[in-house]
Scaffold this active site. Structure first.
Site, PDB file in Angstrom:
ATOM      1  N   ARG A   1      21.899 -27.906   9.019  1.00 40.51           N
ATOM      2  CA  ARG A   1      20.722 -28.535   9.596  1.00 40.51           C
ATOM      3  C   ARG A   1      21.046 -29.356  10.849  1.00 40.51           C
ATOM      4  O   ARG A   1      20.225 -29.493  11.735  1.00 40.51           O
ATOM      5  CB  ARG A   1      20.087 -29.432   8.543  1.00 40.51           C
TER       6      ARG A   1
ATOM      7  N   LYS B   1      29.797 -22.624  -7.386  1.00 42.30           N
ATOM      8  CA  LYS B   1      29.365 -23.345  -8.584  1.00 42.30           C
ATOM      9  C   LYS B   1      28.803 -24.706  -8.179  1.00 42.30           C
ATOM     10  O   LYS B   1      29.132 -25.170  -7.087  1.00 42.30           O
ATOM     11  CB  LYS B   1      30.526 -23.486  -9.566  1.00 42.30           C
TER      12      LYS B   1
ATOM     13  N   HIS C   1      36.857 -20.697  -8.440  1.00 45.86           N
ATOM     14  CA  HIS C   1      38.097 -20.665  -7.659  1.00 45.86           C
ATOM     15  C   HIS C   1      39.341 -20.565  -8.544  1.00 45.86           C
ATOM     16  O   HIS C   1      40.405 -20.191  -8.072  1.00 45.86           O
ATOM     17  CB  HIS C   1      38.176 -21.835  -6.669  1.00 45.86           C
TER      18      HIS C   1
ATOM     19  N   ASP D   1      31.330 -29.098 -15.904  1.00 51.01           N
ATOM     20  CA  ASP D   1      32.081 -29.043 -14.652  1.00 51.01           C
ATOM     21  C   ASP D   1      33.330 -28.159 -14.775  1.00 51.01           C
ATOM     22  O   ASP D   1      33.713 -27.502 -13.814  1.00 51.01           O
ATOM     23  CB  ASP D   1      32.495 -30.475 -14.253  1.00 51.01           C
TER      24      ASP D   1
ATOM     25  N   HIS E   1      35.806 -22.853 -15.397  1.00 49.23           N
ATOM     26  CA  HIS E   1      37.244 -22.636 -15.176  1.00 49.23           C
ATOM     27  C   HIS E   1      38.014 -22.366 -16.475  1.00 49.23           C
ATOM     28  O   HIS E   1      38.771 -21.398 -16.561  1.00 49.23           O
ATOM     29  CB  HIS E   1      37.870 -23.849 -14.487  1.00 49.23           C
TER      30      HIS E   1
HETATM   31  C1  BG6 Z   1      36.099 -28.221  -9.466  1.00 55.73           C
HETATM   32  C2  BG6 Z   1      35.512 -29.363 -10.227  1.00 55.73           C
HETATM   33  O1  BG6 Z   1      35.408 -27.044  -9.713  1.00 55.73           O
HETATM   34  O2  BG6 Z   1      37.472 -28.075  -9.830  1.00 55.73           O
HETATM   35  C3  BG6 Z   1      36.286 -30.642  -9.993  1.00 55.73           C
HETATM   36  O3  BG6 Z   1      34.159 -29.549  -9.855  1.00 55.73           O
HETATM   37  C4  BG6 Z   1      37.761 -30.435 -10.271  1.00 55.73           C
HETATM   38  O4  BG6 Z   1      35.776 -31.709 -10.771  1.00 55.73           O
HETATM   39  C5  BG6 Z   1      38.271 -29.194  -9.551  1.00 55.73           C
HETATM   40  O5  BG6 Z   1      38.453 -31.581  -9.839  1.00 55.73           O
HETATM   41  C6  BG6 Z   1      39.699 -28.872  -9.985  1.00 55.73           C
HETATM   42  O6  BG6 Z   1      40.211 -27.844  -9.181  1.00 55.73           O
HETATM   43  P1  BG6 Z   1      41.777 -27.719  -8.898  1.00 55.73           P
HETATM   44  O7  BG6 Z   1      41.902 -26.460  -8.112  1.00 55.73           O
HETATM   45  O8  BG6 Z   1      42.184 -28.944  -8.143  1.00 55.73           O
HETATM   46  O9  BG6 Z   1      42.434 -27.654 -10.251  1.00 55.73           O
END
Ligand code: BG6
Length: 484
Positions: A51, A148, A178, A235, A240
């Site tokens: 924006r 996400k 990820h 979260d 994950h």
């Molecule tokens: C994110 C979460 O998806 O993954 C975060 O929203 C978290 O809260 C993060 O800290 C952790 O990712 P990584 O790659 O640092 O283990």
């Protein structure tokens, strides 16, 4: 080790939310690294869209700053950065209005891969998807990348899937988790399915239990507003940890291809049993050394959201019936350490007698940091004094085994973005997978909400609340230590 980089096809990548945190921290530095690695073709174009009023030059400056701040760029790369910036442009676009769409369309080229990265809140997904179509930006093989959180519960995830499906085919939708882009997570599949050694033992007959730990040292920081509405379950676990769980537990897919892999993951999620409320421990970090506690961080003195969760789950299928899976994740824990431990059963009979003690093989897959694998094997303790047994690790740090190149592992985001350009959905979640994960998660959250459950406080720098330790102690087992 020789790293092989295969350049991708020419592409136009539009990043909605191009000035946001994720774009600056992960997406843009990741793209720069792929450029440096020689994977980005000459005629790749990256267009930030947001924006804010800005011109190309202003955005390029912002991108250069982000690369320097978050890209781990050594000094002296100014020329390289300048060459990367030639690919960058910016368009001011009103995601919920009409402004900027025609100009954005004017920048897009015919005949090359088109990808649109939705690095924005989910409330804007529908509006952007709709405008990509009505303004004629989306072609039959355009791809969209969706971040996400993919929904807040089953109903909202379904609604999101329906909205996206009005404008895009499932084969065009790339839902990012990820964790699936992390090097070791993919290695999990290589270890399981490229070796003959493990798979015959990978079942309830030989595995006593499996532990999955994703421990962080950071608190919720400046994300309190988002986090307090999510908690560790939404979260981290729903996405994950669930993905790690699936890769550990799934049947061998026939091929390493998107639907083969995703079909198997889906079967695991659908076979998950509901979790007994006594097998869930929620925690909230307390204050320490002048640092605020969780409730201060999220600015709600009565918050009952968890910053830690541990649970014991079971899968109802032939391979895993009766084998517990213990999951835990939390903020402000002792160390940043993520690992999966497959703890095998005792040998059926000890010829060395009770005095030799209890010994077990444990396969540990370290996700981060110091990615690698360890296999504990039991041997005779050297020296005289009878048959004393000791567990020693066969330790393989990928960096040691594969040389310095292995330390330069591709960041999860860069790998996944390149997969989008290649059109490979293997490491992305399918809509039904996400819905199945919510369908398992929702009743657990509804259950503790209805019970008025209050998370247990735990000390920052600890392994979580005492009750989480008890969750395993009650079963005669113990968590592995959280350490780097
Ligand atoms: C994110 C979460 O998806 O993954 C975060 O929203 C978290 O809260 C993060 O800290 C952790 O990712 P990584 O790659 O640092 O283990």
């Amino acid at each position: 080790m020789v790293s092989r980089v295969i350049p991708v096809d020419p592409f136009d990548l539009v990043i909605f939310g191009g000035t946001g945190d994720l774009a600056r921290r992960k997406i843009l530095p990741g793209l720069y690294r792929r450029f440096c690695a020689g994977q980005m073709p000459e005629d790749a174009a990256i267009i930030g869209a947001a924006r804010s009023e800005m011109d190309d030059a202003g955005y390029r400056q912002m991108v250069a700053d982000a690369i320097r701040e978050f890209g781990g760029v050594p000094p002296g790369e100014d020329d390289q950065i300048a060459r990367f910036l030639e690919r960058i442009g910016y368009e001011t676009v009103d995601a919920t209005g009409t402004g900027g769409w025609a100009q954005l369309k004017g920048r897009m080229r015919e005949g090359c891969v088109r990808a649109f990265y939705f690095s924005v809140g989910p409330s804007l997904f529908g509006a952007i998807a709709e405008r990509l179509h009505s303004n004629g930006l989306a072609t039959a093989d355009s791809r969209i990348v969706v971040e996400k959180p993919f929904g807040h519960d089953l109903a909202s995830a379904r609604a999101l899937n329906r909205t996206l499906a009005q404008h895009f085919d499932e084969s065009q939708i790339y839902r990012i988790d990820h964790y699936l882009g992390k090097e070791t997570v993919q290695n999990l599949m290589a270890v399981r399915f490229a070796n003959v050694l493990f798979e015959p033992l990978w079942n309830a007959q030989y595995v006593d239990h499996i532990q999955i730990t994703v421990a962080e040292t950071v608190g919720v920081g400046g994300r309190g507003g988002y986090y307090d509405k999510s908690g560790a379950m939404r979260d981290m676990v729903q996405n994950h940890l669930m993905q790690l769980f699936c890769l550990i537990a799934m049947e061998p897919p026939a091929k390493f291809e998107p639907d083969s892999v995703r079909d198997e993951k889906l079967k695991v999620i659908r076979a998950l049993e509901p979790v007994d409320p006594h097998h869930i421990v929620r925690g909230q970090y307390a204050a320490t050394n002048g640092d605020p506690d969780y409730r201060d961080d999220v600015e709600d003195p009565r918050s009952t959201t968890e910053s830690f969760i541990a649970l014991k789950c079971h899968i109802s299928n032939w391979r895993w019936a009766g084998t517990p899976f213990y999951l835990r994740t939390g903020k402000k824990l002792r160390a940043r350490a993520s690992e999966i431990a497959v703890v095998f059963k005792d040998a059926p009979h000890s010829i060395f007698g009770a005095e030799a003690g209890r010994h077990r093989n444990v396969l540990v897959i370290r996700l981060q940091p110091n990615e690698g694998m360890t296999l504990d094997v039991t041997i005779k303790e050297p020296g005289p004094g009878g048959m004393r047994l000791v567990d020693v690790p066969l330790d393989m740090s990928f960096a040691d085994a594969l040389g310095p190149d292995a330390q330069d592992v591709t960041d999860a985001y860069e790998r996944l973005i390149m997969d989008v350009i290649r059109g490979n959905q293997t490491l992305f979640m399918r809509g039904d997978e996400v819905e199945a994960a919510w369908a398992w998660t929702d009743p657990l959250i509804e259950g503790w909400t209805a019970r008025g459950d209050v998370p247990k406080p735990y000390d920052p720098g600890s392994a979580g609340p005492e009750d989480a330790l008890m969750l395993m102690h009650r079963d005669g087992r113990r968590w592995r230590e959280i350490r780097t």
